[in-house]
Scaffold this motif. Structure first.
Motif, short mmCIF file in Angstrom:
data_model
loop_
_atom_site.label_atom_id
_atom_site.label_comp_id
_atom_site.label_asym_id
_atom_site.label_seq_id
_atom_site.Cartn_x
_atom_site.Cartn_y
_atom_site.Cartn_z
N TYR A 32 76.63 60.33 22.89
CA TYR A 32 76.63 60.35 24.35
C TYR A 32 77.83 61.09 24.91
N ASP A 33 77.57 61.90 25.93
CA ASP A 33 78.64 62.32 26.81
C ASP A 33 78.89 61.16 27.77
N MET A 34 80.13 60.99 28.20
CA MET A 34 80.46 59.82 29.01
C MET A 34 81.12 60.22 30.33
N GLY A 35 80.93 59.40 31.33
CA GLY A 35 81.52 59.71 32.62
C GLY A 35 81.98 58.48 33.36
N TRP A 36 82.81 58.71 34.35
CA TRP A 36 83.25 57.67 35.28
C TRP A 36 82.89 58.10 36.70
N TYR A 94 84.49 51.05 40.08
CA TYR A 94 84.42 52.13 39.11
C TYR A 94 83.35 51.82 38.06
N TYR A 95 82.50 52.81 37.84
CA TYR A 95 81.39 52.66 36.92
C TYR A 95 81.52 53.63 35.75
N CYS A 96 81.21 53.12 34.59
CA CYS A 96 81.10 53.94 33.39
C CYS A 96 79.63 54.32 33.20
N ALA A 97 79.38 55.52 32.70
CA ALA A 97 78.01 55.97 32.50
C ALA A 97 77.90 56.80 31.24
N ALA A 98 76.71 56.79 30.64
CA ALA A 98 76.46 57.50 29.39
C ALA A 98 75.30 58.47 29.54
N SER A 99 75.48 59.66 29.01
CA SER A 99 74.47 60.71 29.06
C SER A 99 74.11 61.10 27.63
N TYR A 100 72.86 60.87 27.25
CA TYR A 100 72.44 61.07 25.87
C TYR A 100 72.55 62.53 25.46
N ASN A 101 73.27 62.78 24.35
CA ASN A 101 73.48 64.15 23.87
C ASN A 101 73.78 64.11 22.38
N PRO A 102 72.77 63.82 21.55
CA PRO A 102 73.00 63.73 20.10
C PRO A 102 73.27 65.09 19.50
N PRO A 103 73.79 65.15 18.28
CA PRO A 103 74.07 66.42 17.61
C PRO A 103 72.84 67.32 17.59
N TYR A 105 71.32 68.53 20.09
CA TYR A 105 70.51 68.39 21.32
C TYR A 105 70.89 69.46 22.33
N GLY A 106 72.18 69.76 22.42
CA GLY A 106 72.63 70.82 23.30
C GLY A 106 72.38 70.55 24.76
N SER A 107 72.80 69.38 25.24
CA SER A 107 72.59 69.04 26.64
C SER A 107 73.24 70.06 27.56
N SER A 108 72.50 70.43 28.61
CA SER A 108 73.03 71.37 29.60
C SER A 108 73.41 70.66 30.89
N ARG A 109 73.41 69.35 30.85
CA ARG A 109 73.78 68.59 32.05
C ARG A 109 75.23 68.87 32.42
N SER A 110 75.49 68.97 33.71
CA SER A 110 76.85 69.24 34.17
C SER A 110 77.74 68.02 34.06
N LEU A 111 77.15 66.82 34.10
CA LEU A 111 77.84 65.53 34.03
C LEU A 111 78.56 65.18 35.32
N SER A 112 78.38 65.95 36.37
CA SER A 112 79.02 65.65 37.64
C SER A 112 78.09 64.95 38.63
N GLN A 113 76.83 64.79 38.23
CA GLN A 113 75.85 64.12 39.09
C GLN A 113 75.40 62.82 38.46
N GLY A 114 75.14 61.83 39.29
CA GLY A 114 74.66 60.56 38.76
C GLY A 114 73.38 60.70 37.99
N SER A 115 72.54 61.63 38.40
CA SER A 115 71.25 61.84 37.74
C SER A 115 71.39 62.42 36.34
N ASP A 116 72.59 62.85 35.96
CA ASP A 116 72.84 63.36 34.61
C ASP A 116 72.95 62.25 33.58
N TYR A 117 73.01 61.02 34.04
CA TYR A 117 73.31 59.90 33.14
C TYR A 117 72.11 58.99 32.95
N ASP A 118 72.07 58.39 31.75
CA ASP A 118 70.94 57.56 31.38
C ASP A 118 71.24 56.06 31.46
#
Length: 130
Positions: A32-36, A94-103, A105-118
């Motif tokens: 996972y890519d991770m965000g706050w 403050y919320y922690c969030a996870a964006s699925y991106n396994p080896p 997978y090559g996620s192209s999500r920017s990770l700056s939008q809430g919709s980027d997270y699962d």
């Protein structure tokens, strides 16, 4: 699915530091890519910071750049947000969030939008007084 639990919030004075932690369970955060994010009363949720699964790439909102640092310890399944030089305007949940991106997978999500997270945690309150 990964479950996320934030901790480390609390009451601080302007100029103080706090470190938030996000402990994951159920699945390794290595995939996972991770965000706050944060949400202040009466305001929309906003992006704070993100870190790719490898830990080599990080991004920050302009409002926290130079004051906050995101990091991760994949062995501990934990992501951190070190917050220095806190300001009253940092007051939020403050919320922690996870964006699925396994080896591979090559996620192209920017990770700056809430919709980027699962997956999302329940949040931890940070209150900064002046």
């Amino acid at each position: 699915q990964v479950q996320l639990v934030e901790s480390g919030g609390g009451l601080a004075q302007a100029g103080d530091s706090l470190r938030l932690s996000c402990l994951a369970s159920g699945r390794t955060i290595r995939t996972y890519d991770m965000g706050w994010f944060r949400q202040a009363p009466g305001r929309e949720r906003e992006f704070v910071s993100a870190i790719r699964w490898s830990g080599f790439t990080t991004t920050y909102a302009d409002s926290v750049k130079g004051r906050f640092t995101i990091s991760r310890d994949n062995a501990k399944n934990t992501v951190y947000l070190q917050m220095n030089s806190l300001k009253p305007e940092d007051t939020a949940v403050y919320y922690c969030a996870a964006s699925y991106n396994p080896p591979g997978y090559g996620s192209s999500r920017s990770l700056s939008q809430g919709s980027d997270y699962d997956r999302w945690g329940q949040g931890t309150q940070v209150t900064v007084s002046s």
